[in-house]
Motif scaffolding. Structure first.
Motif, PDB file in Angstrom:
ATOM      1  N   GLY A  45       0.787  -1.233   0.000  1.00 32.70           N
ATOM      2  CA  GLY A  45       0.000   0.000   0.000  1.00 32.70           C
ATOM      3  C   GLY A  45       0.816   1.277   0.000  1.00 32.70           C
ATOM      4  O   GLY A  45       0.268   2.369   0.130  1.00 32.70           O
ATOM      5  N   LYS A  46       2.146   1.143  -0.113  1.00 31.17           N
ATOM      6  CA  LYS A  46       3.005   2.328  -0.041  1.00 31.17           C
ATOM      7  C   LYS A  46       3.967   2.405  -1.207  1.00 31.17           C
ATOM      8  O   LYS A  46       4.456   1.372  -1.679  1.00 31.17           O
ATOM      9  CB  LYS A  46       3.851   2.264   1.231  1.00 31.17           C
ATOM     10  N   LEU A  47       4.251   3.628  -1.598  1.00 35.26           N
ATOM     11  CA  LEU A  47       5.326   3.855  -2.544  1.00 35.26           C
ATOM     12  C   LEU A  47       6.392   4.589  -1.740  1.00 35.26           C
ATOM     13  O   LEU A  47       6.220   5.757  -1.383  1.00 35.26           O
ATOM     14  CB  LEU A  47       4.833   4.705  -3.723  1.00 35.26           C
ATOM     15  N   LYS A  48       7.450   3.876  -1.409  1.00 31.22           N
ATOM     16  CA  LYS A  48       8.478   4.464  -0.546  1.00 31.22           C
ATOM     17  C   LYS A  48       9.525   5.203  -1.374  1.00 31.22           C
ATOM     18  O   LYS A  48      10.124   4.626  -2.283  1.00 31.22           O
ATOM     19  CB  LYS A  48       9.149   3.376   0.291  1.00 31.22           C
ATOM     20  N   VAL A  67       7.355  18.421   1.452  1.00 32.87           N
ATOM     21  CA  VAL A  67       6.718  18.890   0.225  1.00 32.87           C
ATOM     22  C   VAL A  67       7.771  19.226  -0.826  1.00 32.87           C
ATOM     23  O   VAL A  67       8.969  19.238  -0.527  1.00 32.87           O
ATOM     24  CB  VAL A  67       5.855  20.155   0.499  1.00 32.87           C
ATOM     25  N   GLY A  68       7.324  19.504  -2.043  1.00 34.34           N
ATOM     26  CA  GLY A  68       8.246  19.939  -3.088  1.00 34.34           C
ATOM     27  C   GLY A  68       7.885  19.393  -4.451  1.00 34.34           C
ATOM     28  O   GLY A  68       6.955  18.582  -4.588  1.00 34.34           O
ATOM     29  N   PHE A  69       8.616  19.846  -5.447  1.00 37.21           N
ATOM     30  CA  PHE A  69       8.350  19.441  -6.832  1.00 37.21           C
ATOM     31  C   PHE A  69       8.472  17.920  -6.995  1.00 37.21           C
ATOM     32  O   PHE A  69       7.579  17.272  -7.547  1.00 37.21           O
ATOM     33  CB  PHE A  69       9.332  20.171  -7.766  1.00 37.21           C
ATOM     34  N   ASP A  70       9.580  17.355  -6.518  1.00 43.81           N
ATOM     35  CA  ASP A  70       9.766  15.901  -6.648  1.00 43.81           C
ATOM     36  C   ASP A  70       8.668  15.124  -5.913  1.00 43.81           C
ATOM     37  O   ASP A  70       8.184  14.102  -6.400  1.00 43.81           O
ATOM     38  CB  ASP A  70      11.119  15.460  -6.065  1.00 43.81           C
ATOM     39  N   VAL A  71       8.305  15.631  -4.732  1.00 49.99           N
ATOM     40  CA  VAL A  71       7.274  14.967  -3.924  1.00 49.99           C
ATOM     41  C   VAL A  71       5.961  14.924  -4.715  1.00 49.99           C
ATOM     42  O   VAL A  71       5.284  13.889  -4.777  1.00 49.99           O
ATOM     43  CB  VAL A  71       7.078  15.701  -2.573  1.00 49.99           C
ATOM     44  N   ASP A  72       5.638  16.044  -5.358  1.00 52.07           N
ATOM     45  CA  ASP A  72       4.400  16.100  -6.143  1.00 52.07           C
ATOM     46  C   ASP A  72       4.460  15.187  -7.371  1.00 52.07           C
ATOM     47  O   ASP A  72       3.461  14.560  -7.728  1.00 52.07           O
ATOM     48  CB  ASP A  72       4.121  17.544  -6.592  1.00 52.07           C
ATOM     49  N   ILE A  73       5.608  15.128  -8.010  1.00 57.51           N
ATOM     50  CA  ILE A  73       5.750  14.244  -9.186  1.00 57.51           C
ATOM     51  C   ILE A  73       5.543  12.779  -8.753  1.00 57.51           C
ATOM     52  O   ILE A  73       4.791  12.025  -9.378  1.00 57.51           O
ATOM     53  CB  ILE A  73       7.139  14.421  -9.856  1.00 57.51           C
ATOM     54  N   VAL A  74       6.192  12.391  -7.652  1.00 54.52           N
ATOM     55  CA  VAL A  74       6.058  10.996  -7.194  1.00 54.52           C
ATOM     56  C   VAL A  74       4.637  10.723  -6.697  1.00 54.52           C
ATOM     57  O   VAL A  74       4.126   9.610  -6.855  1.00 54.52           O
ATOM     58  CB  VAL A  74       7.123  10.658  -6.119  1.00 54.52           C
ATOM     59  N   ASP A  75       3.973  11.760  -6.152  1.00 60.99           N
ATOM     60  CA  ASP A  75       2.574  11.590  -5.747  1.00 60.99           C
ATOM     61  C   ASP A  75       1.685  11.202  -6.932  1.00 60.99           C
ATOM     62  O   ASP A  75       0.733  10.444  -6.772  1.00 60.99           O
ATOM     63  CB  ASP A  75       2.039  12.885  -5.104  1.00 60.99           C
ATOM     64  N   LEU A  76       2.016  11.725  -8.110  1.00 59.21           N
ATOM     65  CA  LEU A  76       1.245  11.361  -9.308  1.00 59.21           C
ATOM     66  C   LEU A  76       1.395   9.859  -9.595  1.00 59.21           C
ATOM     67  O   LEU A  76       0.439   9.199  -9.976  1.00 59.21           O
ATOM     68  CB  LEU A  76       1.708  12.170 -10.526  1.00 59.21           C
ATOM     69  N   VAL A  77       2.608   9.364  -9.394  1.00 53.11           N
ATOM     70  CA  VAL A  77       2.871   7.934  -9.616  1.00 53.11           C
ATOM     71  C   VAL A  77       2.118   7.113  -8.563  1.00 53.11           C
ATOM     72  O   VAL A  77       1.449   6.120  -8.889  1.00 53.11           O
ATOM     73  CB  VAL A  77       4.391   7.621  -9.561  1.00 53.11           C
ATOM     74  N   ALA A  78       2.210   7.547  -7.300  1.00 50.56           N
ATOM     75  CA  ALA A  78       1.542   6.830  -6.206  1.00 50.56           C
ATOM     76  C   ALA A  78       0.030   6.773  -6.456  1.00 50.56           C
ATOM     77  O   ALA A  78      -0.603   5.732  -6.283  1.00 50.56           O
ATOM     78  CB  ALA A  78       1.835   7.516  -4.879  1.00 50.56           C
ATOM     79  N   LYS A  79      -0.511   7.894  -6.905  1.00 50.07           N
ATOM     80  CA  LYS A  79      -1.946   7.982  -7.172  1.00 50.07           C
ATOM     81  C   LYS A  79      -2.327   6.984  -8.265  1.00 50.07           C
ATOM     82  O   LYS A  79      -3.328   6.276  -8.154  1.00 50.07           O
ATOM     83  CB  LYS A  79      -2.275   9.414  -7.607  1.00 50.07           C
ATOM     84  N   ASP A  80      -1.509   6.924  -9.304  1.00 48.73           N
ATOM     85  CA  ASP A  80      -1.786   6.015 -10.413  1.00 48.73           C
ATOM     86  C   ASP A  80      -1.740   4.552  -9.947  1.00 48.73           C
ATOM     87  O   ASP A  80      -2.474   3.710 -10.444  1.00 48.73           O
ATOM     88  CB  ASP A  80      -0.770   6.251 -11.542  1.00 48.73           C
ATOM     89  N   LYS A  82      -2.474   3.699  -6.952  1.00 47.61           N
ATOM     90  CA  LYS A  82      -3.470   3.610  -5.866  1.00 47.61           C
ATOM     91  C   LYS A  82      -2.828   3.246  -4.528  1.00 47.61           C
ATOM     92  O   LYS A  82      -3.348   2.446  -3.756  1.00 47.61           O
ATOM     93  CB  LYS A  82      -4.574   2.612  -6.232  1.00 47.61           C
ATOM     94  N   VAL A  83      -1.682   3.859  -4.270  1.00 51.88           N
ATOM     95  CA  VAL A  83      -1.012   3.685  -2.983  1.00 51.88           C
ATOM     96  C   VAL A  83      -0.622   5.072  -2.463  1.00 51.88           C
ATOM     97  O   VAL A  83      -0.833   6.076  -3.139  1.00 51.88           O
ATOM     98  CB  VAL A  83       0.253   2.786  -3.107  1.00 51.88           C
ATOM     99  N   THR A  84      -0.040   5.127  -1.261  1.00 53.66           N
ATOM    100  CA  THR A  84       0.379   6.407  -0.684  1.00 53.66           C
ATOM    101  C   THR A  84       1.896   6.493  -0.675  1.00 53.66           C
ATOM    102  O   THR A  84       2.573   5.525  -0.336  1.00 53.66           O
ATOM    103  CB  THR A  84      -0.085   6.513   0.792  1.00 53.66           C
TER     104      THR A  84
END
Ligand code: ARG
Length: 268
Positions: A45-48, A67-80, A82-84
């Motif tokens: 359930g996690k993207l570490k 927070v930050g640019f990289d954090v937001d980019i990886v959040d897009l991957v995590a969202k895709d 379906k993990v956090t």
């Protein structure tokens, strides 16, 4: 083959299998049609994400959050997937050598990390997601506008980075002083512990925006590109990242994040 030689071989194969699959794993299928290959994650359930804080505006603490640019980019991957996303803050050395990825400390490394031929031998990179170049920071009005001007002076560098490599290679006659992270490095310029410092342009421009007593006095055309690192051979995750970044570039999400984190930069 005799039994005596077969045993070590079996042991080696088993060890390799453990190494390449990681210890715990969960399989997650990305939402989009990514060709059916499943992404395997180190924790359910996690993207570490391994990163090295702070590296503003790519990753830094804001209150209790990272927070930050990289954090937001990886959040897009995590969202895709379906993990956090879960951030693991760890020294840059273990990130850039591939050690942390090999040890299963994280699924990926997003740390404003430049793709280099040496690093490519130790980890696999996503396609480039950000352009950068080395730059020089010094007190505003100081005469240090090139590496040549720093002969006999102290030049701060961040340990294990492409900036350190650049400064050592091109700063003949300057004394390089190594710092573990960029906060210590920039504080040293501010307090005059070093005369100037070399680091990535995005980070330095953000710092001078908030610290107008300092200035970016030179940019060196090193033509660097940041990539997100995965363990060597983790093709499913690498392709998943590339798929998400490509889609984000196409539908405007990438540009929105760029504007959010680089307000002063010219539009890419
Ligand atoms: N881009 C530079 C490099 O790859 C510096 C990266 C430092 N990143 C960090 N999160 N501390 O070497």
């Amino acid at each position: 083959m005799s039994a005596r030689t077969a045993l070590p071989l079996v042991t080696a194969v088993t060890a390799l299998a453990i190494l390449t699959t990681g210890c715990t794993s969960t399989k997650t299928a990305g939402s989009g049609a990514s060709g059916g290959s499943e992404v395997t994650l180190v924790a359910e359930g996690k993207l570490k994400t391994c990163t090295h804080l702070p590296y503003e505006p790519f990753q830094f603490r804001k209150g209790s959050e990272v927070v930050g640019f990289d954090v937001d980019i990886v959040d897009l991957v995590a969202k895709d997937l379906k993990v956090t996303q879960e951030i693991v803050d760890t020294p840059f050395e273990g990130i850039q050598t591939g050690e942390d990825l090999n040890a299963g400390k994280c699924d990926l490394a997003a740390a404003g990390m430049t793709i280099t031929p040496v690093r490519e031998q130790n980890l696999d990179f996503s396609g480039p997601y950000f352009d950068a170049t080395q730059a020089l920071i010094a007190k505003k009005g100081s005469p240090y506008t090139s590496l040549a001007s720093l002969k006999g002076k102290k030049l701060g560098v961040q340990q294990g980075t492409t900036g350190e490599t650049y400064a050592k290679k091109n700063g003949a006659g300057t004394e390089t002083v190594q710092f573990e992270d960029v906060a210590l490095l920039l504080a040293a310029v501010k307090t005059g512990q070093v005369d100037a410092a070399v680091n990535d342009n995005g980070v330095l421009f953000e710092y001078v925006r908030k610290n107008p007593d300092l200035a970016v006095t030179a940019e060196f055309d090193t033509g660097e590109k940041y990539g997100i690192g995965v363990r060597t051979g983790n093709t499913a995750l690498r392709k998943e990242i590339d798929k998400v970044v490509k889609a984000a570039r196409a539908d405007g999400r990438y540009d929105a994040l760029y504007k959010k984190w680089f307000p002063a930069a010219p539009k890419k």
